[in-house]
Each structure stands twice: as C-alpha cells, then as structure tokens.
Motif scaffolding. Sequence first.
Motif, mmCIF file in Angstrom:
data_model
loop_
_atom_site.group_PDB
_atom_site.id
_atom_site.type_symbol
_atom_site.label_atom_id
_atom_site.label_comp_id
_atom_site.label_asym_id
_atom_site.label_seq_id
_atom_site.Cartn_x
_atom_site.Cartn_y
_atom_site.Cartn_z
ATOM 1 N N ARG A 86 9.052 56.983 48.658
ATOM 2 C CA ARG A 86 8.235 57.688 49.655
ATOM 3 C C ARG A 86 9.061 58.014 50.901
ATOM 4 N NH1 ARG A 86 4.569 53.683 47.803
ATOM 5 N NH2 ARG A 86 4.847 52.488 49.707
ATOM 6 N N GLU A 87 9.895 57.065 51.342
ATOM 7 C CA GLU A 87 10.742 57.307 52.509
ATOM 8 C C GLU A 87 11.704 58.465 52.255
ATOM 9 O OE1 GLU A 87 12.518 53.468 53.103
ATOM 10 O OE2 GLU A 87 10.920 52.821 54.480
ATOM 11 N N HIS A 88 12.267 58.517 51.058
ATOM 12 C CA HIS A 88 13.198 59.593 50.725
ATOM 13 C C HIS A 88 12.513 60.952 50.813
ATOM 14 C CE1 HIS A 88 16.176 61.914 48.444
ATOM 15 N NE2 HIS A 88 17.031 60.984 48.834
ATOM 16 N N MET A 89 11.302 61.042 50.278
ATOM 17 C CA MET A 89 10.541 62.290 50.345
ATOM 18 C C MET A 89 10.250 62.670 51.791
ATOM 19 S SD MET A 89 8.985 64.861 48.846
ATOM 20 C CE MET A 89 8.685 64.481 47.123
ATOM 21 N N LEU A 90 9.807 61.727 52.578
ATOM 22 C CA LEU A 90 9.469 62.024 53.972
ATOM 23 C C LEU A 90 10.709 62.399 54.778
ATOM 24 C CD1 LEU A 90 6.748 59.304 54.599
ATOM 25 C CD2 LEU A 90 6.406 61.751 54.185
ATOM 26 N N ASP A 91 11.856 61.809 54.445
ATOM 27 C CA ASP A 91 13.096 62.207 55.112
ATOM 28 C C ASP A 91 13.493 63.634 54.729
ATOM 29 O OD1 ASP A 91 13.287 59.795 56.441
ATOM 30 O OD2 ASP A 91 14.736 58.927 55.026
ATOM 31 N N ALA A 92 13.198 64.027 53.486
ATOM 32 C CA ALA A 92 13.510 65.383 53.031
ATOM 33 C C ALA A 92 12.570 66.416 53.657
ATOM 34 C CB ALA A 92 13.430 65.459 51.507
ATOM 35 N N TYR A 93 11.365 65.973 54.036
ATOM 36 C CA TYR A 93 10.358 66.855 54.631
ATOM 37 C C TYR A 93 9.822 66.217 55.920
ATOM 38 C CZ TYR A 93 10.452 69.530 50.341
ATOM 39 O OH TYR A 93 10.863 70.309 49.293
ATOM 40 N N PRO A 94 10.609 66.244 56.988
ATOM 41 C CA PRO A 94 10.198 65.592 58.238
ATOM 42 C C PRO A 94 8.854 66.070 58.772
ATOM 43 C CG PRO A 94 12.488 66.316 58.375
ATOM 44 C CD PRO A 94 11.931 66.859 57.103
ATOM 45 N N SER A 95 8.468 67.310 58.466
ATOM 46 C CA SER A 95 7.182 67.816 58.950
ATOM 47 C C SER A 95 6.011 67.028 58.372
ATOM 48 C CB SER A 95 7.029 69.298 58.610
ATOM 49 O OG SER A 95 7.034 69.483 57.205
ATOM 50 N N LEU A 96 6.208 66.363 57.249
ATOM 51 C CA LEU A 96 5.139 65.548 56.661
ATOM 52 C C LEU A 96 4.874 64.267 57.443
ATOM 53 C CD1 LEU A 96 5.916 65.754 52.834
ATOM 54 C CD2 LEU A 96 4.080 66.895 54.088
ATOM 55 N N LYS A 97 5.837 63.867 58.267
ATOM 56 C CA LYS A 97 5.700 62.602 58.991
ATOM 57 C C LYS A 97 4.557 62.628 59.988
ATOM 58 C CE LYS A 97 10.413 61.083 58.248
ATOM 59 N NZ LYS A 97 11.682 60.655 58.827
ATOM 60 N N GLY A 98 4.071 63.806 60.343
ATOM 61 C CA GLY A 98 2.888 63.898 61.185
ATOM 62 C C GLY A 98 1.606 63.635 60.411
ATOM 63 N N LEU A 99 1.679 63.709 59.084
ATOM 64 C CA LEU A 99 0.519 63.507 58.222
ATOM 65 C C LEU A 99 0.574 62.211 57.420
ATOM 66 C CD1 LEU A 99 0.440 67.112 56.736
ATOM 67 C CD2 LEU A 99 -1.046 66.217 58.539
ATOM 68 N N TYR A 100 1.795 61.779 57.100
ATOM 69 C CA TYR A 100 1.980 60.629 56.216
ATOM 70 C C TYR A 100 3.032 59.689 56.773
ATOM 71 C CZ TYR A 100 -0.184 63.656 52.664
ATOM 72 O OH TYR A 100 -1.035 64.471 51.967
ATOM 73 N N ALA A 101 2.945 58.437 56.341
ATOM 74 C CA ALA A 101 3.991 57.448 56.565
ATOM 75 C C ALA A 101 4.226 56.746 55.233
ATOM 76 C CB ALA A 101 3.570 56.438 57.635
ATOM 77 N N ALA A 102 5.425 56.266 55.028
ATOM 78 C CA ALA A 102 5.767 55.651 53.747
ATOM 79 C C ALA A 102 4.895 54.448 53.420
ATOM 80 C CB ALA A 102 7.239 55.255 53.736
ATOM 81 N N ASP A 103 4.357 53.815 54.451
ATOM 82 C CA ASP A 103 3.548 52.610 54.238
ATOM 83 C C ASP A 103 2.100 52.780 54.714
ATOM 84 O OD1 ASP A 103 4.012 52.746 56.945
ATOM 85 O OD2 ASP A 103 4.741 50.694 57.140
ATOM 86 N N ASP A 104 1.603 54.018 54.718
ATOM 87 C CA ASP A 104 0.246 54.263 55.239
ATOM 88 C C ASP A 104 -0.873 54.035 54.225
ATOM 89 O OD1 ASP A 104 0.391 56.485 53.586
ATOM 90 O OD2 ASP A 104 0.265 57.967 55.200
ATOM 91 N N GLY A 105 -0.526 53.742 52.975
ATOM 92 C CA GLY A 105 -1.550 53.535 51.955
ATOM 93 C C GLY A 105 -2.118 54.824 51.396
ATOM 94 N N ASN A 106 -1.640 55.959 51.858
ATOM 95 C CA ASN A 106 -2.121 57.260 51.391
ATOM 96 C C ASN A 106 -1.007 58.081 50.739
ATOM 97 O OD1 ASN A 106 -3.731 59.588 51.005
ATOM 98 N ND2 ASN A 106 -3.175 60.369 53.010
ATOM 99 N N CYS A 107 0.190 58.027 51.283
ATOM 100 C CA CYS A 107 1.312 58.819 50.784
ATOM 101 C C CYS A 107 1.665 58.389 49.361
ATOM 102 C CB CYS A 107 2.524 58.639 51.698
ATOM 103 S SG CYS A 107 3.938 59.665 51.240
ATOM 104 N N GLU A 108 1.731 59.378 48.473
ATOM 105 C CA GLU A 108 2.091 59.125 47.076
ATOM 106 C C GLU A 108 3.212 60.050 46.667
ATOM 107 O OE1 GLU A 108 0.914 56.750 45.200
ATOM 108 O OE2 GLU A 108 -0.929 56.189 46.240
#
Length: 131
Positions: A86-108
């Motif tokens: 999940r962290e790798h994906m969010l690092d590849a798409y920083p704009s998602l970090k406003g919607l998701y976090a790697a440990d938010d229980g929602n990001c898949e």
Amino acid sequence: MKEVYQYLKDCGTYYLATIDGDQARVRPFGTIDEFEGKLYIQTGNVKNVFAQMQANPKIEITAMKNDGSWIRVAATAVRDDRVEAREHMLDAYPSLKGLYAADDGNCEVLYLKDATAVFSSFTAEPRTVTF
C-alpha cells in the motif's frame, strides 16, 4: 509485464470491468503500479468495486491510446494486505495521500495474477503477453 505497465501508465485512465451478480460493471481507474514484479491496482474497501472483486476476482482492463492502439487485460485480482504494498502505491500516486493512508483500514491494493494482455490496433495483428 513491464510493457503492459508502461502502456497503462501512458494512457493515464483505463477502464476496469468486474461482475456484480449477473451484471457487468465498468468504471475508470487511474492507478497502476509495479511492485515486486507484479502489477497492482488500488481502491478503497468501502467501494462496490472492491466487494465485486472479492466476490468474483476475475476482471478485465482496457485502455486506448491516441495512436489508435488499445489493450485488453484479463486477470485475477488478488488482495495484498501488506502495508509495504500500500505504501508503494501511495508513493507512486502522492495525490492519493489526501484520500488514503497505508494504515487507514480502507486503502486496498490488488495485484494481477494469471494475466493475459492483448495489444491490438487497426494496422497490426494482435499481440499477446502473459504474466
């Protein structure tokens, strides 16, 4: 696989098809990531698309470039519950970090298993890649 990744990345938007009971569902997606030699997509587990992939993991992806070529990818979507994926994906798409976090229980994140990609155009024979 790298060619499929690059094609989808270049397109920016691709369309993901799932099955919802006896009805096909298609929606635009924009995340594609390569991690540990696999292609990954991302969504939230509160979305219908995630529930559909959990009930029936067979999916298809399609995208088209301005040059008149297109791709179709048939695969099985496999959930990866590791925070590193999940962290790798969010690092590849920083704009998602406003919607998701790697440990938010929602990001898949889900990787594509047993995938077959067909590259097509009106000017060349189709070409198939499996990964």
